[in-house]
Design a protein around this motif. Structure first.
Motif, short mmCIF file in Angstrom:
data_model
loop_
_atom_site.label_atom_id
_atom_site.label_comp_id
_atom_site.label_asym_id
_atom_site.label_seq_id
_atom_site.Cartn_x
_atom_site.Cartn_y
_atom_site.Cartn_z
N ASN A 1 21.82 31.52 44.39
CA ASN A 1 21.97 30.75 43.14
C ASN A 1 20.88 31.10 42.13
O ASN A 1 21.09 31.03 40.92
CB ASN A 1 21.94 29.25 43.43
CG ASN A 1 23.22 28.77 44.09
OD1 ASN A 1 24.21 29.50 44.17
ND2 ASN A 1 23.21 27.54 44.60
N PHE A 2 19.69 31.45 42.64
CA PHE A 2 18.58 31.79 41.75
C PHE A 2 18.45 33.30 41.52
O PHE A 2 17.45 33.76 40.98
CB PHE A 2 17.27 31.21 42.29
CG PHE A 2 17.13 29.74 42.06
CD1 PHE A 2 17.00 29.23 40.77
CD2 PHE A 2 17.17 28.83 43.11
CE1 PHE A 2 16.88 27.87 40.55
CE2 PHE A 2 17.05 27.47 42.91
CZ PHE A 2 16.91 26.98 41.62
N GLY A 3 19.46 34.05 41.96
CA GLY A 3 19.44 35.48 41.71
C GLY A 3 18.57 36.27 42.65
O GLY A 3 18.28 37.45 42.41
N LEU A 4 18.14 35.64 43.74
CA LEU A 4 17.30 36.32 44.72
C LEU A 4 18.17 37.03 45.76
O LEU A 4 19.22 36.52 46.14
CB LEU A 4 16.37 35.32 45.41
CG LEU A 4 15.19 34.85 44.53
CD1 LEU A 4 14.63 33.53 45.04
CD2 LEU A 4 14.10 35.91 44.49
N ILE B 1 10.75 19.74 34.27
CA ILE B 1 11.17 20.15 35.61
C ILE B 1 10.26 21.25 36.15
O ILE B 1 9.89 21.26 37.33
CB ILE B 1 12.65 20.60 35.60
CG1 ILE B 1 13.57 19.43 35.26
CG2 ILE B 1 13.04 21.22 36.94
CD1 ILE B 1 13.52 18.28 36.25
N TRP B 2 9.88 22.18 35.27
CA TRP B 2 9.00 23.26 35.71
C TRP B 2 7.62 22.72 36.11
O TRP B 2 7.04 23.16 37.09
CB TRP B 2 8.86 24.31 34.60
CG TRP B 2 9.93 25.35 34.69
CD1 TRP B 2 11.27 25.13 34.86
CD2 TRP B 2 9.76 26.76 34.63
NE1 TRP B 2 11.94 26.33 34.90
CE2 TRP B 2 11.05 27.35 34.75
CE3 TRP B 2 8.66 27.59 34.48
CZ2 TRP B 2 11.24 28.73 34.73
CZ3 TRP B 2 8.85 28.97 34.44
CH2 TRP B 2 10.13 29.52 34.58
N SER C 1 18.51 23.07 35.51
CA SER C 1 17.31 22.75 34.71
C SER C 1 16.22 23.79 34.89
O SER C 1 15.50 24.13 33.94
CB SER C 1 16.78 21.36 35.09
OG SER C 1 17.72 20.36 34.77
N ILE C 2 16.09 24.29 36.12
CA ILE C 2 15.10 25.33 36.38
C ILE C 2 15.48 26.61 35.65
O ILE C 2 14.65 27.25 35.00
CB ILE C 2 14.95 25.57 37.89
CG1 ILE C 2 14.30 24.36 38.57
CG2 ILE C 2 14.11 26.83 38.17
CD1 ILE C 2 14.33 24.39 40.08
N LYS C 3 16.75 26.98 35.72
CA LYS C 3 17.22 28.19 35.02
C LYS C 3 17.06 28.07 33.52
O LYS C 3 16.80 29.06 32.83
CB LYS C 3 18.68 28.46 35.38
CG LYS C 3 18.91 28.97 36.79
CD LYS C 3 20.40 29.20 37.03
CE LYS C 3 20.67 29.81 38.40
NZ LYS C 3 22.11 29.99 38.64
N GLU D 1 17.94 22.54 45.00
CA GLU D 1 19.40 22.51 44.98
C GLU D 1 19.92 21.68 43.81
O GLU D 1 20.87 22.08 43.13
CB GLU D 1 19.93 21.96 46.31
CG GLU D 1 19.71 22.90 47.49
CD GLU D 1 20.18 22.29 48.80
OE1 GLU D 1 20.79 23.01 49.59
OE2 GLU D 1 19.90 21.09 49.04
N LYS D 2 19.29 20.53 43.57
CA LYS D 2 19.78 19.61 42.54
C LYS D 2 19.38 20.04 41.13
O LYS D 2 20.10 19.76 40.16
CB LYS D 2 19.25 18.20 42.81
CG LYS D 2 19.82 17.56 44.07
CD LYS D 2 19.19 16.20 44.33
CE LYS D 2 19.75 15.55 45.59
NZ LYS D 2 19.08 14.25 45.89
#
Length: 364
Positions: free
Chosen positions: A302-305, A217-218, A209-211, A204-205
């Protein structure tokens, strides 16, 4: 390369094996020389696209071995007995014998197929997992489950055949299309939902950064997520107890994949929809609140899933029938994994068909 300094986590099993994290793919050969003295022949099983990206890098460390590269087409449908037979023919033509080492270079499909091939060829070959996708790095390469599909269901024909090691190079993730990233994110979010609420908050936080594919972060994401899988597998290698909790969302997802003949929905998309369906079912059983279900849906979105499947003619009753062949079922009873809040999961033997149908209707 100092093998002792490599970042690794040991899987505690009947035959323990290391999961190496953030190691260059070129260095695998040096590890093999140090660990295995009787290997002369190596079979690399992979997809053509993956071979073009990484086979030469891998081969740099394998110059002292006789190496053959076997490629198979991409796609879940390739996990079949027909493809297994073709691999067997190709391996024999390459002169494979009982001392041959198999390297699975690729994602979850390759890991399953190459691993199952290794488990049955000449009654069993040693193999190494070199996962190149997020899904494989955080989930499918760890735990020793290998399988092929059958028309009746996904992974019906399989074995427990642990690798000698899992060799994870984070740099292979840089070339992943976002659709492949989503497959891994679905499994990582499943890990968080079933066993680690802090990991759920991390997703969530760290969404942006993941996107943006922040390397630090990865690497943290892969390490934390794979650590969940390693911890559970180490407690229950043969899935006699808590390891079943890692199937959260999969009873629904596998049924969807089977009905759609592995086309039009990826494994990650199936798991994502399955996580939502399982959450609705958990709400019916009093295990989750509406707010927690919404939180799950929001994170996946949020992650496109996907949280729903839009397909005309998709019949919940047919999907329910596909769930009859789930490997967790016992004595004709459907056994499902349901979230209990966020960060915990339970095995449920009390879900009725009308309740399961209701959950399907929420996501179709």
């Amino acid at each position: 390369m100092n093998l002792e300094e490599l970042h690794k986590i040991e899987v505690i099993a009947d035959k323990p094996y290391p999961v190496f994290l953030g190691v260059p793919i070129e260095d695998l050969g040096e590890y093999l020389h140090a660990q295995l003295k009787d290997v002369e022949h190596i079979l690399i099983i992979t997809h053509q696209v993956v071979a073009e990206l990484y086979a030469e890098r891998l081969k740099k460390g394998l110059l002292d071995y006789r190496v053959n590269l076997l490629t198979v087409p991409a796609g879940e449908s390739e996990k079949s007995l027909e493809r297994l037979s073709q691999l067997t023919t190709a391996a024999l033509r390459c002169g494979a014998d009982r001392k041959t080492l198999v390297i699975a270079l690729g994602g979850g499909v390759i890991g399953d197929l190459a691993g199952f091939f290794a488990s049955v060829f000449m009654r069993g070959l040693r193999f190494i997992q070199v996962p190149t996708t997020l899904l494989a790095q955080v989930d499918s390469s760890i735990g020793g489950k290998v399988a092929v599909n059958h028309p009746a269901g996904k992974n019906i024909l399989g074995a427990f055949h642990p690798p000698l090691a899992v060799w994870t190079d984070f740099k292979t993730l840089e070339s992943l299309p976002w659709a492949e990233v989503e497959n891994g994110l679905a499994e990582s979010i499943k890990h968080a939902m079933s066993a680690n609420p802090d990991l759920f908050e991390f997703f969530e936080k760290q969404e942006q950064s993941i996107k943006q594919r922040d390397p630090l972060i990865w690497s943290e994401m892969v390490t934390r997520s794979s650590s969940v899988k390693i911890g559970i597998v180490s407690e229950d290698e043969r899935e006699q107890g808590i390891r079943a909790l890692l199937n959260l969302g999969h009873s629904f997802g596998h049924a969807l994949e089977t009905e759609m003949n592995y086309r039009g929905v990826t494994h990650g998309q199936g798991v994502s929809i399955g996580l939502v369906a399982a959450s609705y079912l958990a709400k019916i059983k009093g295990l989750m609140t509406s707010e927690e279900v919404s939180r799950v849906e929001q994170l996946l979105t949020n992650f496109g899933l996907p949280t729903k499947i839009a397909r005309k003619g998709l019949d919940p009753k047919i999907l329910l029938q596909h769930m009859q062949t789930d490997k967790k079922n016992q004595g004709g009873r459907k056994i499902l994994i349901l979230p209990k809040g966020i960060g915990q999961a339970v095995i449920s033997k009390e879900c009725t068909d009308p309740e399961i149908l209701n959950a399907w209707e929420q996501v179709i």
